[in-house]
Design an enzyme around this catalytic site. Structure first.
Site, mmCIF file in Angstrom:
data_model
loop_
_atom_site.group_PDB
_atom_site.id
_atom_site.type_symbol
_atom_site.label_atom_id
_atom_site.label_comp_id
_atom_site.label_asym_id
_atom_site.label_seq_id
_atom_site.Cartn_x
_atom_site.Cartn_y
_atom_site.Cartn_z
ATOM 1 N N GLU A 91 -36.756 -2.012 -2.928
ATOM 2 C CA GLU A 91 -37.909 -1.121 -2.717
ATOM 3 C C GLU A 91 -37.563 0.300 -3.152
ATOM 4 O OE1 GLU A 91 -39.020 -1.012 1.392
ATOM 5 O OE2 GLU A 91 -40.876 0.103 1.035
ATOM 6 N N GLU B 122 -34.981 -3.684 1.028
ATOM 7 C CA GLU B 122 -35.130 -2.231 1.101
ATOM 8 C C GLU B 122 -34.495 -1.554 -0.118
ATOM 9 O OE1 GLU B 122 -35.350 -0.581 5.197
ATOM 10 O OE2 GLU B 122 -33.630 0.589 4.546
ATOM 11 N N CYS C 125 -27.462 2.289 16.807
ATOM 12 C CA CYS C 125 -27.746 1.189 17.738
ATOM 13 C C CYS C 125 -26.628 0.988 18.756
ATOM 14 C CB CYS C 125 -27.954 -0.105 16.983
ATOM 15 S SG CYS C 125 -29.265 0.007 15.771
ATOM 16 N N SER D 266 -40.041 2.858 4.532
ATOM 17 C CA SER D 266 -39.885 1.558 3.903
ATOM 18 C C SER D 266 -40.839 0.594 4.599
ATOM 19 C CB SER D 266 -38.446 1.078 4.080
ATOM 20 O OG SER D 266 -38.382 -0.319 3.914
ATOM 21 N N GLU E 256 -41.561 -3.710 19.914
ATOM 22 C CA GLU E 256 -41.745 -4.086 18.513
ATOM 23 C C GLU E 256 -42.177 -5.554 18.401
ATOM 24 O OE1 GLU E 256 -38.170 -4.513 16.136
ATOM 25 O OE2 GLU E 256 -39.160 -3.621 14.397
ATOM 26 N N LYS F 232 -37.130 -2.694 20.912
ATOM 27 C CA LYS F 232 -37.328 -3.987 20.232
ATOM 28 C C LYS F 232 -38.295 -4.876 20.997
ATOM 29 C CE LYS F 232 -34.468 -3.629 16.709
ATOM 30 N NZ LYS F 232 -35.017 -3.640 15.339
ATOM 31 N N CYS G 261 -35.611 0.278 10.292
ATOM 32 C CA CYS G 261 -35.003 -0.733 11.171
ATOM 33 C C CYS G 261 -35.169 -0.432 12.644
ATOM 34 C CB CYS G 261 -33.499 -0.836 10.933
ATOM 35 S SG CYS G 261 -33.064 -0.943 9.237
ATOM 36 N N GLU H 82 -48.945 -6.837 14.580
ATOM 37 C CA GLU H 82 -48.666 -7.185 13.175
ATOM 38 C C GLU H 82 -47.430 -8.080 13.039
ATOM 39 O OE1 GLU H 82 -48.931 -4.157 14.506
ATOM 40 O OE2 GLU H 82 -47.485 -2.725 13.695
#
Lengths: 391, 596
Positions: free
Chosen positions: B286, B283, B526, B330, B372, B369, B310, B377
């Site tokens: 990037e 990141e 988190c 990102s 996710e 999560k 994230c 993908e």
């Protein structure tokens, strides 16, 4: 008892015109008066709110007037939804100009520039007529140079929106649910600004007091219940309709006039009010010292099952509760299932006592008047007509 | 001067600030008043009515959570009237509630159940209303199960979703006896704007909103001799897990957690921290690449500010609410998904395992999560990169099921490879942590020097403030980065989606001049995740936050680029940040869910 004991009056609809040639002479008189003097008049008149709860109107205005916020509002509660009540309908149809005048008087007293009429959704048909009257009202008020404007908003059919804070939530575009009180609307009402909210009839009374004077007003009624009241009479009666009567009458006098000779009970104040059995007609006073009413008087004769009457009310409450607070939402469902179970015999008659205790808790824990007042009809019907609940 | 209000509660005089509620005043006197709809993170509702108290002279009881104190007030919290009313309220709630407690996921962890226990509700004094209801269960979402038969309509979830998260996936529908908590058109939660953040789950007092648990699936994988089960744990788990296992809030239990995971039978106990460090490498590179394009190449198509990626709740939020800003995200996968992709490629190669035989489990403070890991993908290894996601709470359940005495477990270390961590990775668990970790590395890449903050503690991005902004002037750059000389790097950090909305609105309106923003879906990051131990509230999060920075401060390595395993993976496998393999395994793309 003969019906001459009832004093029929005609101050709300008749006697005095409020508007002459599309002009409102009352407004000019008001604007030139000291607001505090007007509030004092209202306090001295003993006028209590005509929506049912009976809060002293003058005091409410005094609280609102003492708020320092520059933005304040006035709301006319025309969300007439109590079962058996249809008197505001008549007032709105016949003398809307008196309502607007009452609101203007209030605006002068508390220094508000904006008023709203929250009109029951089913009264939408009145809008063209009301707006026409409102237009001429605005025109004549503009001529005096006084800054006050009224807007009519339509409700969407929820009974709970007749509760003042739910009504304000609804006006703000939110779900119609009561707020926590305090703060009260006079401190934080519509848009969280100080707000006076009064019933349709209350505003007309205010205009009347201004027009005819306090002395004239206090001639009617009793010490606790000043003035006259517009009643909606329905049920087992040969004379259903809207009638204006002096407050403080004996229920027996009322039944003598409006009953069909076989009146078993009168539900005073609608589904959220009290059911008075025949044996109590003589000693029941209709007024704040006795059994108060927002206007609804439903007569039942001996052909009626009081179980069905109660069951009908409870269905109504279970449906019309906003659902947010536990005692009202679940309590109403329990009462319905409870009386059904007793009727069926799956619960014995002692269960009615448990239900009465439950309504005691509902009365003191529900968030708003809706849930608190379910106990009224439940208690008065179950205790007075217990045998009809069981057999 | 502040006005004090004097009142009396149960015969004790107390003086409190104006605006204090009766409930708060009573708590200061250590008088316990039961509550259900009340939650310290949320606005007052006053709708369950279980907290009612008696006020001298008042016709009705008062909801203590919603009633401000007033001068001279005399309150009684335990009169017969109060007890009778409270018992009625509890009985009413139970009568509308599916009370099959022994078959409930929240059994033993339910606020209504404990109230019923406190008030010894033993007989069916009221009629069971459940058979009259047409309750439904929404179990379509990979993250959250919504069971209306357990719901007590306290609206904590509704207030959470609206106020903390600005999402309003859940709201109140219908009225009276039919009133329920519902989604738009009563669609399943995974078909609406729900971000799966699980903040509602964390605040639900009963079993109406729970995480979809994969405890049995994970046990089955562990017992399957043919499977090699790897487990990764997110940084925020190790500072909160103890709370569910009898250890004080704010204690770090990293070593015990590793020991427990080993005892549970995982074949390899690894660390999401490793891929958190890897995230910084990817990141950070990037971001620098984008800055170069914008500043040197004057490429106006570069979407700045760049936003972190994230937090899967945040990803779903931006996909629904700001699809026009997806180019600003990102492309880095979250550390969990980077780990998953590498577990079935790099790790499989190094350990000589068939990736088909690897089951990859992650322990996360998060319910999003789970969603996710299910995204189509997230299969760049050729397999489902992460097979099962467990919350901190589910791991605690497994530890209890295994009969482990967590407190007495020894401190152990993670396995290698993919088990090494730095302080930079640990702070991913707190709001501002990714930003701080990125700055520690990026600054050093650009200037060759450590970032000029005492002990590397970039305090402006730390703390509980909803939106934090920090600017850093870049000086003395290395030659290849001299285009950044004198540039002031503007950053913003937001946590909780309501705060994210504030930042994103200003970005969308073109008012923001940020280069880099960190967004975490959950309040305080988190560590306040939807999958964390219940209760979670600000007071508890503050302690978890302190623990995270304590863990960071105590580590030998504090910068992601110094993680030896990260250096190793670039040498052996990935070659360089943003390289071909990285693109294939560590980066992803997003979906516009608004236009759909």
């Amino acid at each position: 008892m003969n019906s001459n004991n009832l004093k029929k009056t005609d101050v709300i609809f008749g006697i005095w015109p409020c508007m002459e040639d599309n002009k409102y002479p009352i407004l000019e008189a008001v604007i030139n008066r000291n607001p505090d003097d007007i509030i004092k008049d209202i306090i001295n008149s003993g006028l209590k709110g005509r929506g049912g709860a009976g809060f002293p109107t003058g005091l409410k205005w005094k609280f609102a007037a003492s708020q320092t916020e520059s933005e304040k509002y006035i709301i006319c509660n025309a969300d007439e939804g109590e079962p058996g009540t249809f008197k505001d309908r008549e007032i709105l149809l016949k003398v809307p100009e008196k309502i607007f005048a009452g609101m203007a008087i209030c605006s002068h007293c508390i220094k508000a520039k904006k008023g709203f009429v929250y009109l029951r959704g089913e009264y939408k048909f009145m809008l063209p007529q009301l707006n026409k009257v409102l237009e001429s009202f605005h025109e004549s008020i503009r001529k005096t140079g006084y800054d006050f404007e009224i807007k009519i908003l339509l409700g969407s059919g929820a009974y709970v929106c007749g509760e003042e804070t739910s009504l304000m939530e609804s006006m703000e575009g939110k779900r119609g649910e009561p707020r926590n009180k305090p703060p009260f609307p006079v401190v934080e009402g519509f848009n969280n600004k100080p707000t006076v909210i009064n019933n349709v009839e209350t505003f007309v009374n205010v205009a009347m007091i201004q027009k005819l004077g306090v002395a004239e007003f206090v001639k009617l009624g009793t010490d606790d219940s000043r003035g006259s009241k517009v009643f909606s009479v329905s049920g087992d009666t040969p004379k259903p309709g809207v009638f204006e009567l002096e407050l403080g009458m004996k229920l027996s006098d009322f039944v003598a006039e409006y009953g069909d000779g076989d009146t078993k009970a009168v539900q005073v104040g609608g589904a959220s009010g009290f059911c008075v059995p025949r044996k109590r007609f003589e000693d029941t006073i209709i007024g704040f010292e006795g059994v108060p009413t927002g206007g609804s008087m439903m007569l039942f004769n001996s052909t009626r099952s009081m179980y069905n009457v109660l069951s009908n009310y409870l269905d109504f409450f279970a449906e019309e509760s906003c659902g947010q607070c536990t005692p009202c939402r679940v309590g109403c469902q329990q009462l319905i299932q409870g009386i059904k179970a007793v009727k069926k015999g799956s619960k014995n008659e002692d269960y009615l006592d448990s239900l009465l205790k439950l309504t005691e808790s509902m009365k003191i824990t529900a968030k708003c008047g809706l849930g608190q007042s379910v106990a009224n009809s439940f208690y008065s019907i179950v205790t007075n007509f217990k045998e009809e609940m069981i057999y | 001067m502040e006005t004090k209000i004097n009142l009396e509660i149960d015969g004790i005089n107390i003086s409190v600030e104006k605006g204090t509620t009766i409930l708060e005043a009573a708590r200061r006197l250590n008088i316990k008043i039961p509550t259900l709809c009340h939650h310290p993170d949320l606005c007052v509702a006053g709708n369950c009515r279980v907290c009612v108290v008696e006020q001298e002279g008042a016709r009705t009881l008062q909801a203590s959570c919603a009633t401000p104190v007033s001068e001279g007030m005399v309150i009684f919290t335990n009169t017969l009237k109060v007890r009778t009313a409270r018992k009625h309220i509890i009985e009413l709630l139970l009568s509308e509630h599916n009370s099959e407690c022994t078959k409930c996921y929240k059994n033993g962890n339910c606020e209504l159940q404990s109230l019923a226990a406190d008030y010894k509700i033993t007989n069916d004094s009221l009629i069971d209303l459940v058979p009259f209801k047409n309750y439904t269960i929404d179990n379509f979402s990979p993250s959250i199960i919504k069971d209306d038969s357990k719901c007590i309509r306290c609206q904590r979830c509704v207030r959470t979703c609206e106020q903390l998260q600005s999402v309003s996936a859940l709201s109140v529908a219908y009225k009276g006896e039919h009133m329920k908590i519902s989604t738009f058109l009563e669609k399943p939660m995974f078909e609406v704007v729900c971000t799966n953040c699980g903040q509602c789950v964390n605040r639900c007092p009963v079993g109406a909103l729970v995480e979809r648990n994969y405890i049995d699936e994970v046990w089955n994988a562990i017992y399957d001799k043919n499977k090699h089960v790897v487990v990764q744990t997110a940084p925020a788990v190790r500072i909160a897990l103890g709370e569910d296992l009898g250890i004080e809030n704010g204690e770090i239990v990293t070593g015990k957690m590793v020991a427990a995971l080993r005892k549970l039978g995982f074949d390899s106990v690894l660390d999401t921290d490793f891929t958190a460090d890897l995230t910084i490498m990817e990141e950070g590179t990037e971001l620098l690449t984008m800055l170069k394009k914008a500043i040197v190449d004057k490429d106006s198509s570069v979407a700045l500010p760049m936003a972190t990626s994230c937090s899967p709740g945040w990803i779903k939020f931006i996909e629904h609410q700001y699809p026009q800003l997806l180019p600003n995200l990102s492309t880095c996968k979250s550390p969990q998904q980077m780990f998953g992709a590498l577990a079935k490629t790099y790790y499989a190669e190094k350990r000589n395992l068939n990736p088909a035989d690897i089951i990859s489990v992650s322990i996360m403070p998060c319910t999003a999560k789970k969603y996710e890991a299910d995204r189509p993908e997230m299969r760049s290894s050729g397999y489902k990169d992460v097979d099962y996601v467990l919350t901190t709470r589910e791991l605690a359940v497994m530890i209890k099921q295994a009969g482990l005495d967590f407190k007495s477990l020894p401190e152990e270390k993670c396995d290698s490879i993919m088990g090494q961590s730095t302080g930079a990775a640990v702070i991913f668990g707190a709001s501002g942590g990714v930003m701080e970790a990125a700055l520690r590395t990026a600054y050093e890449i650009i200037t060759g020097k450590e970032i000029p903050f005492e002990n590397l503690n970039i305090t402006p991005v730390r703390g509980m403030q909803g939106v934090k902004e920090a600017s850093l002037k870049i000086m003395d750059t290395l030659p290849e980065w001299n285009f950044l000389e004198g540039v002031t790097l503007n950053t913003a950090v937001a946590h909780g989606l309501a705060n994210a909305k504030t930042v994103m609105d200003s970005v969308a309106e073109g008012k923001a001049n940020y280069h880099f923003i960190e967004i975490m879906a959950c309040p305080d990051g988190c560590l306040g995740g939807g999958g964390q131990p219940i209760p979670t509230c600000r007071e508890i999060r503050v302690k978890r936050n302190e623990a995270i920075y304590r863990e960071d401060a105590g580590m030998a390595l504090r910068k992601s680029h110094e993680n030896p395993e990260v250096i190793q993976i670039y040498q052996e496998f990935l070659e360089k940040p943003l390289g071909h393999k990285s693109h294939e395994l560590l980066h992803t793309k997003y979906t516009d869910r608004k236009s759909k």
